[in-house]
Scaffold this active site. Structure first.
Site, short mmCIF file in Angstrom:
data_model
loop_
_atom_site.label_atom_id
_atom_site.label_comp_id
_atom_site.label_asym_id
_atom_site.label_seq_id
_atom_site.Cartn_x
_atom_site.Cartn_y
_atom_site.Cartn_z
N ASN A 1 -34.69 4.56 -32.65
CA ASN A 1 -35.83 3.90 -33.71
C ASN A 1 -34.99 2.59 -34.38
OD1 ASN A 1 -37.09 3.03 -36.12
ND2 ASN A 1 -38.27 4.82 -35.65
N LYS B 1 -34.87 2.18 -38.13
CA LYS B 1 -33.71 3.02 -38.49
C LYS B 1 -32.72 2.63 -38.50
CE LYS B 1 -36.21 7.57 -38.40
NZ LYS B 1 -35.88 8.95 -38.03
N ASP C 1 -32.69 13.51 -41.01
CA ASP C 1 -34.04 14.21 -40.63
C ASP C 1 -34.97 13.83 -41.74
OD1 ASP C 1 -35.59 15.83 -38.67
OD2 ASP C 1 -35.30 17.41 -40.17
N ARG D 1 -35.10 7.22 -47.29
CA ARG D 1 -33.95 6.83 -46.44
C ARG D 1 -33.16 5.80 -47.11
NH1 ARG D 1 -36.48 6.18 -42.42
NH2 ARG D 1 -36.43 8.26 -41.63
N ASP E 1 -32.54 20.75 -29.45
CA ASP E 1 -33.58 21.55 -29.97
C ASP E 1 -33.35 21.90 -31.68
OD1 ASP E 1 -34.97 22.27 -27.78
OD2 ASP E 1 -33.75 24.12 -27.50
#
Length: 203
Positions: A10, A13, A76, A190, A41
């Site tokens: 991204n 980011k 996350d 963030r 996962d």
């Protein structure tokens, strides 16, 4: 020179991370820069757990490709709505089923909050960063931004739930999609997590 692999492609980011963590002797690479892909996962029940999964997977892939130790940084993040018991939480990006469908996620959130009064629409964005260093040691930092969920999407900036999220900053009037990227970074979850991580590393 320390290579730090950022476990995201991204662009927003990446720019925010590289600007915030401007340590001398660090070079940042994305998985795309290295011609790699990593899609583990994310099955943890916490933001920290999912960030750790991504960081460890990116570090393993990069070290295998480069043949030397590297550090890896992953985040996350998601939205916690108090009236929904903290949902969508770790399922924020796939709240409506399809991963990354912002329009569907926002539409579902508005449906779930239909009829809920402003005073009960409190929420926060949460970001947890996990840095796994070359020696396997970890640094973990968390940042939040408090606000509430509006009744309709407003603004053209940002992504995800930004058009619905009205932070306490900016007089509690503007959504995160109605302010510039620099204004958002100054108060965002963030941004706060990155500032906390930098303080840990500098200390």
């Amino acid at each position: 020179m320390k290579t730090v692999v950022i476990a995201t492609n991204n662009a927003h980011k990446v720019a925010e991370i590289t600007t915030a963590l401007d340590f001398e002797g660090w070079e940042f690479k994305t998985l795309r820069d290295l011609g790699l892909a990593s899609d583990p996962d994310e099955d943890a029940d916490s933001f920290e757990g999912n960030a750790r999964i991504k960081a460890l997977a990116a570090r393993a892939a990069a070290e295998a490709a480069l043949g030397r130790p590297v550090a890896a940084l992953a985040d996350d993040s998601g939205l916690e709505v108090d009236a929904l018991g903290g949902a969508p939480g770790v399922y924020s990006s796939r709240y409506a089923g399809a991963d990354g469908d912002d329009a569907a996620n926002n539409a579902k959130l508005l449906r779930e909050l239909d009829g809920v009064a402003d005073a009960e629409r409190t929420a926060r964005f949460v970001c947890t960063l996990v840095l796994v260093d070359e020696d396997g040691s970890e640094q973990v930092a968390r940042g939040t931004i408090e606000g509430r969920i509006g009744h309709e999407g407003r603004g053209e900036e940002g992504f995800g739930y930004d058009p619905l999220f009205i932070p306490d900053e900016f007089g509690g009037r503007l959504t995160l999609a109605e302010v510039s990227q620099d204004q958002k970074n100054a108060v965002s979850h963030r941004g706060n997590a990155l500032r906390a991580l930098k303080a840990q590393l500098a200390g």
